[in-house]
Design a protein around this motif. Sequence first.
Motif, PDB file in Angstrom:
ATOM      1  N   PHE A 145     -11.013 -24.583   1.513  1.00  0.00           N
ATOM      2  CA  PHE A 145     -10.708 -23.852   0.272  1.00  0.00           C
ATOM      3  C   PHE A 145      -9.199 -23.612   0.177  1.00  0.00           C
ATOM      4  O   PHE A 145      -8.575 -23.154   1.138  1.00  0.00           O
ATOM      5  N   ILE A 146      -8.631 -23.900  -0.992  1.00  0.00           N
ATOM      6  CA  ILE A 146      -7.221 -23.608  -1.232  1.00  0.00           C
ATOM      7  C   ILE A 146      -7.073 -23.070  -2.665  1.00  0.00           C
ATOM      8  O   ILE A 146      -7.646 -23.622  -3.605  1.00  0.00           O
ATOM      9  N   GLY A 147      -6.314 -21.988  -2.798  1.00  0.00           N
ATOM     10  CA  GLY A 147      -6.214 -21.284  -4.085  1.00  0.00           C
ATOM     11  C   GLY A 147      -5.133 -21.818  -5.006  1.00  0.00           C
ATOM     12  O   GLY A 147      -4.438 -21.027  -5.649  1.00  0.00           O
ATOM     13  N   VAL A 148      -4.998 -23.150  -5.076  1.00  0.00           N
ATOM     14  CA  VAL A 148      -3.973 -23.688  -5.977  1.00  0.00           C
ATOM     15  C   VAL A 148      -4.412 -23.532  -7.429  1.00  0.00           C
ATOM     16  O   VAL A 148      -5.587 -23.445  -7.740  1.00  0.00           O
ATOM     17  N   ASN A 149      -3.428 -23.510  -8.300  1.00  0.00           N
ATOM     18  CA  ASN A 149      -3.654 -23.261  -9.715  1.00  0.00           C
ATOM     19  C   ASN A 149      -2.641 -24.082 -10.496  1.00  0.00           C
ATOM     20  O   ASN A 149      -1.474 -24.117 -10.155  1.00  0.00           O
ATOM     21  N   SER A 150      -3.142 -24.784 -11.513  1.00  0.00           N
ATOM     22  CA  SER A 150      -2.228 -25.672 -12.245  1.00  0.00           C
ATOM     23  C   SER A 150      -1.990 -25.219 -13.682  1.00  0.00           C
ATOM     24  O   SER A 150      -1.488 -25.974 -14.498  1.00  0.00           O
ATOM     25  N   LYS A 153     -19.344 -35.920   3.936  1.00  0.00           N
ATOM     26  CA  LYS A 153     -18.221 -35.898   2.993  1.00  0.00           C
ATOM     27  C   LYS A 153     -17.485 -34.555   3.019  1.00  0.00           C
ATOM     28  O   LYS A 153     -18.074 -33.488   2.950  1.00  0.00           O
ATOM     29  N   LEU A 154     -16.174 -34.673   3.111  1.00  0.00           N
ATOM     30  CA  LEU A 154     -15.319 -33.504   3.155  1.00  0.00           C
ATOM     31  C   LEU A 154     -14.881 -33.128   1.731  1.00  0.00           C
ATOM     32  O   LEU A 154     -14.502 -33.998   0.950  1.00  0.00           O
ATOM     33  N   THR A 155     -14.949 -31.845   1.423  1.00  0.00           N
ATOM     34  CA  THR A 155     -14.591 -31.380   0.074  1.00  0.00           C
ATOM     35  C   THR A 155     -13.426 -30.393   0.125  1.00  0.00           C
ATOM     36  O   THR A 155     -13.439 -29.455   0.924  1.00  0.00           O
ATOM     37  N   ILE A 156     -12.419 -30.633  -0.711  1.00  0.00           N
ATOM     38  CA  ILE A 156     -11.345 -29.649  -0.888  1.00  0.00           C
ATOM     39  C   ILE A 156     -11.730 -28.805  -2.105  1.00  0.00           C
ATOM     40  O   ILE A 156     -11.694 -29.293  -3.240  1.00  0.00           O
ATOM     41  N   HIS A 157     -12.129 -27.566  -1.858  1.00  0.00           N
ATOM     42  CA  HIS A 157     -12.544 -26.676  -2.948  1.00  0.00           C
ATOM     43  C   HIS A 157     -11.311 -25.995  -3.556  1.00  0.00           C
ATOM     44  O   HIS A 157     -10.535 -25.377  -2.826  1.00  0.00           O
ATOM     45  N   THR A 158     -11.179 -26.092  -4.871  1.00  0.00           N
ATOM     46  CA  THR A 158     -10.048 -25.446  -5.564  1.00  0.00           C
ATOM     47  C   THR A 158     -10.602 -24.645  -6.743  1.00  0.00           C
ATOM     48  O   THR A 158     -10.384 -25.000  -7.896  1.00  0.00           O
ATOM     49  N   PRO A 159     -11.306 -23.544  -6.439  1.00  0.00           N
ATOM     50  CA  PRO A 159     -12.020 -22.831  -7.507  1.00  0.00           C
ATOM     51  C   PRO A 159     -11.110 -22.226  -8.578  1.00  0.00           C
ATOM     52  O   PRO A 159     -11.593 -21.889  -9.654  1.00  0.00           O
ATOM     53  N   LEU A 160      -9.813 -22.109  -8.299  1.00  0.00           N
ATOM     54  CA  LEU A 160      -8.914 -21.459  -9.268  1.00  0.00           C
ATOM     55  C   LEU A 160      -8.128 -22.453 -10.107  1.00  0.00           C
ATOM     56  O   LEU A 160      -7.346 -22.058 -10.975  1.00  0.00           O
TER      57      LEU A 160
END
Lengths: 233, 233
Positions: free
Chosen positions: A130-135, A168-175
């Motif tokens: 999980f990473i809290g990146v935001n675009s 499978k590896l998932t990069i979660h970016t919920p934000l």
Amino acid sequence: MEKAVTEKRPPAVVLLSGGLDSATCMAIAREQDFAIHALSFRYGQRHEYELDRAVALAKHFDAVSHRIVEINLSQFGGSALTDQSIVVPKADSVEQIGNEIPVTYVPARNTVFLSLALAFAETIGSVDLFIGVNSLDYSGYPDCRPEYIAAFQTMANLATQSGTSGRKLTIHTPLINLTKGEIIQTGLRLGVDYSMTLSCYDPGPGGKPCGHCDACLLRQKGFNENHLQDPAG
Amino acid sequence: MEKAVTEKRPPAVVLLSGGLDSATCMAIAREQDFAIHALSFRYGQRHEYELDRAVALAKHFDAVSHRIVEINLSQFGGSALTDQSIVVPKADSVEQIGNEIPVTYVPARNTVFLSLALAFAETIGSVDLFIGVNSLDYSGYPDCRPEYIAAFQTMANLATQSGTSGRKLTIHTPLINLTKGEIIQTGLRLGVDYSMTLSCYDPGPGGKPCGHCDACLLRQKGFNENHLQDPAG
């Protein structure tokens, strides 16, 4: 790691800076019933107040583990966030934030952080990061955009033993597609105490926010959108 | 960095472990007329003899700079190369090397190393990274394969200021499709002194190769293919 024996929830590695976004991201990971392994970095940042906040937040959200990894990015230089001789830009409103990549950009920072998260994930058998990146409401850093995250995930699945063995590896970016106002709404619903978080790039003594860097201005915009006072003052 | 003012060659970041492959890779970068910025890692490896070799090799090949970055991957564990309690597998011939990913695999190591190389490259204005990975005579690590490198390059171009500003970043892997014998041939043509290199995963006192780990067996195969004696003994 003693909890692992009785732990039934799947493990997730959550990048935790101590700021508003990563705190919200961790709350989402917990709501999705992951066992949280928080990861923070002492990377040569201007100030370490955010790491104190990260420690308190990990505890608050019952993280199974929390590691602070040392990786000195300031030895490479090139950013106002790791080089005290470069001034952090200040403004009076978000409208004054430029469209170009600012000097607060730390070269390849999210790539370095995600790579280390990937290494850690593999050793604990986790395929969820999980990473809290935001675009949307962000400083314009290239490594916060959805196309970057998608490319990192593709690479990560080719890089690792878990990825190549069919898990499978998932990069979660919920934000990633939320406004700052929506991030705060989500966090409040999940019980995030924003007085525990610190967003400022350039705080004063005691971690007092400057109120004028990009991070402070975007945070203020988020609370304004919700007609709320920032509890961190 | 004082040389930068008069330096006309484009800068390249070369990952340098001190082994046979990375030494050859550096010789190729020099032949292609890049100004070499060598990068090595103290990552919690079993032994540091290879770092002494890296220092000597960087000097030998007139590297413009050589940095040794500290990043403790042993804190994550999970590999015989960073955990003294895990035994390095030994055998008597390359035919005995298994097809599975061995315990000497360090989770996400090349991803972490390339990410840090990317950060460094961006601060010196370099868009050329060299890594001596090989997917023929190798231990079966997933992060040595061409499809992994291609995915990393795609990600890197989305991650960085240089990548997004139109200067395409290239991950050079000149050894990727060579046999160990061909790598040695190439290196000898370019003046590599292989007595300066150390390949062994588990050397004895003074850096004496064990002769039986995967790295020693593959190296021996390369010299055998050339009907040569390994000058490192």
